[in-house]
Enzyme design. Structure first.
Site, PDB file in Angstrom:
ATOM      1  N   ASN A   9      36.124  43.199  24.514  1.00  0.00           N
ATOM      2  CA  ASN A   9      36.863  43.722  25.663  1.00  0.00           C
ATOM      3  C   ASN A   9      37.048  42.586  26.667  1.00  0.00           C
ATOM      4  O   ASN A   9      36.123  42.239  27.401  1.00  0.00           O
ATOM      5  CB  ASN A   9      36.058  44.876  26.283  1.00  0.00           C
ATOM      6  CG  ASN A   9      36.682  45.378  27.576  1.00  0.00           C
ATOM      7  OD1 ASN A   9      37.829  45.071  27.883  1.00  0.00           O
ATOM      8  ND2 ASN A   9      35.921  46.159  28.334  1.00  0.00           N
ATOM      9  N   LYS A  11      38.802  42.606  29.272  1.00  0.00           N
ATOM     10  CA  LYS A  11      39.057  43.073  30.649  1.00  0.00           C
ATOM     11  C   LYS A  11      40.287  42.347  31.214  1.00  0.00           C
ATOM     12  O   LYS A  11      41.213  42.067  30.465  1.00  0.00           O
ATOM     13  CB  LYS A  11      37.805  42.886  31.512  1.00  0.00           C
ATOM     14  CG  LYS A  11      36.568  43.448  30.809  1.00  0.00           C
ATOM     15  CD  LYS A  11      35.375  43.572  31.676  1.00  0.00           C
ATOM     16  CE  LYS A  11      34.226  44.152  30.847  1.00  0.00           C
ATOM     17  NZ  LYS A  11      33.075  44.498  31.633  1.00  0.00           N
ATOM     18  N   HIS A  96      36.384  53.632  29.642  1.00  0.00           N
ATOM     19  CA  HIS A  96      35.483  52.512  29.970  1.00  0.00           C
ATOM     20  C   HIS A  96      34.927  52.717  31.384  1.00  0.00           C
ATOM     21  O   HIS A  96      35.609  53.253  32.257  1.00  0.00           O
ATOM     22  CB  HIS A  96      36.240  51.180  29.876  1.00  0.00           C
ATOM     23  CG  HIS A  96      35.339  50.012  30.083  1.00  0.00           C
ATOM     24  ND1 HIS A  96      35.042  49.534  31.333  1.00  0.00           N
ATOM     25  CD2 HIS A  96      34.624  49.268  29.205  1.00  0.00           C
ATOM     26  CE1 HIS A  96      34.187  48.527  31.204  1.00  0.00           C
ATOM     27  NE2 HIS A  96      33.928  48.342  29.926  1.00  0.00           N
ATOM     28  N   GLU A  98      34.625  50.894  33.863  1.00  0.00           N
ATOM     29  CA  GLU A  98      35.445  50.407  34.991  1.00  0.00           C
ATOM     30  C   GLU A  98      36.619  51.339  35.251  1.00  0.00           C
ATOM     31  O   GLU A  98      37.038  51.519  36.395  1.00  0.00           O
ATOM     32  CB  GLU A  98      35.899  48.960  34.700  1.00  0.00           C
ATOM     33  CG  GLU A  98      34.739  47.997  34.883  1.00  0.00           C
ATOM     34  CD  GLU A  98      34.696  46.848  33.899  1.00  0.00           C
ATOM     35  OE1 GLU A  98      35.755  46.452  33.373  1.00  0.00           O
ATOM     36  OE2 GLU A  98      33.588  46.334  33.654  1.00  0.00           O
ATOM     37  N   GLU A 168      27.761  52.559  26.711  1.00  0.00           N
ATOM     38  CA  GLU A 168      27.643  51.414  27.605  1.00  0.00           C
ATOM     39  C   GLU A 168      26.978  51.859  28.899  1.00  0.00           C
ATOM     40  O   GLU A 168      27.647  52.407  29.791  1.00  0.00           O
ATOM     41  CB  GLU A 168      29.030  50.847  27.921  1.00  0.00           C
ATOM     42  CG  GLU A 168      29.745  50.289  26.716  1.00  0.00           C
ATOM     43  CD  GLU A 168      30.818  49.283  27.127  1.00  0.00           C
ATOM     44  OE1 GLU A 168      30.758  48.154  26.646  1.00  0.00           O
ATOM     45  OE2 GLU A 168      31.685  49.613  27.934  1.00  0.00           O
ATOM     46  N   GLY A 174      28.001  43.635  32.517  1.00  0.00           N
ATOM     47  CA  GLY A 174      28.269  42.446  33.324  1.00  0.00           C
ATOM     48  C   GLY A 174      27.120  42.042  34.226  1.00  0.00           C
ATOM     49  O   GLY A 174      27.290  41.240  35.136  1.00  0.00           O
ATOM     50  N   SER A 213      26.183  43.605  28.479  1.00  0.00           N
ATOM     51  CA  SER A 213      25.476  42.313  28.471  1.00  0.00           C
ATOM     52  C   SER A 213      25.026  41.862  27.083  1.00  0.00           C
ATOM     53  O   SER A 213      23.968  41.266  26.933  1.00  0.00           O
ATOM     54  CB  SER A 213      24.298  42.344  29.451  1.00  0.00           C
ATOM     55  OG  SER A 213      24.789  42.472  30.789  1.00  0.00           O
TER      56      SER A 213
END
Ligand code: PGA
Length: 249
Positions: A9, A11, A96, A98, A168, A174, A213
């Site tokens: 991904n 992003k 996701h 985000e 996730e 991150g 991560s």
């Protein structure tokens, strides 16, 4: 047998020029392997570039990071599942963290997006995961199962059997703090159990990816955990070298 899925991904990184360079470098390091699935999720503007750059590499799939719920119309700024399919994408990330926490995407929207994906024969990877406060409050399981249940709400058993799920934990994305293999495994087992309730034995073949991560150092212990069938990787997937090492896990 579930074969491992490695999903990158990117992003909002790697526009068309950088994406083309990435593909050249990655394909020089990565030879086709029949025992695993590798998928790149570039930003929407780079999808056609990546698809073209991979024209001689049918072993590497391409997906989009998001779609809108409708197929076309007055939705300024959005892209639809048929458009993604037309551009050469075969997969889509739905829900996701985000999208959920930066853009306010709701469970109801994830359900409609999974349905839109299925209509256009895009394979959805439905992402679920708890916030740190939810983990600390002992709510991991109900949060994850609620997101799962809601996201699958509009799909047939057959459609569910051919998709993938990504767990996730939001606090791991991150941050450099990955879930331990045991923690990931425990949540994956719950997801598998819930899938089994919905679709029976077909649940055994649905890949459940871990994300948060992941890097070349921790990839193998996470992938070795029970019920972890693949990895969804953000930051470490931006380097062709690191990504090739992860895919070789
Ligand atoms: P990360 O992101 O690997 O940078 O933690 C994972 C993701 O958001 O899919």
């Amino acid at each position: 047998m579930r074969q491992p899925v490695f999903a990158a991904n990117w992003k909002m990184n790697h526009g068309p020029s950088a994406a083309r360079a990435f593909v050249a470098q990655f394909t020089a390091r990565w030879s086709p392997r029949a025992d695993r699935t590798v998928i790149l999720f570039p930003p929407a503007l780079s999808v056609t570039t990546v698809v073209a750059a991979l024209s001689s590499r049918s072993d590497i799939g391409v997906g989009v990071q998001n779609i809108w719920t409708e197929d076309k119309g007055a939705f300024t700024g959005e892209s639809s599942a048929p458009m993604a399919r037309d551009a050469g994408a075969r997969f889509v990330l739905v829900g996701h963290s985000e999208r959920r926490h930066v853009f306010g995407e709701t469970d109801a929207q994830t359900a409609l997006k999974c349905a839109a994906a299925a209509r256009s024969e895009l394979t959805p990877i439905l992402c679920v995961g708890e916030l740190l406060a939810q983990r600390e409050g002992g709510e991991t399981e109900p949060v994850v199962l609620r997101q799962l249940d809601a996201g699958l709400g509009e799909l047939s058993s057959q459609e569910i059997a051919s998709m993938a799920i990504a767990y996730e934990p939001v606090w791991a994305i991150g941050t450099g703090k990955n879930a331990t293999p045991d923690d990931a495994s425990a949540v994956h087992a719950e997801i598998r159990r819930a899938l089994h309730e919905r679709v029976g034995d077909a649940a055994t073949t649905i890949p459940i990816l871990y994300g948060g991560s992941v890097n070349p150092t921790n990839a193998s212990s996470l992938l070795a955990a029970d019920d972890v069938d693949g990895l969804l990787v953000g930051g470490a997937s931006l380097s062709p070298d690191d990504w090739a090492r992860i895919c070789g896990t």
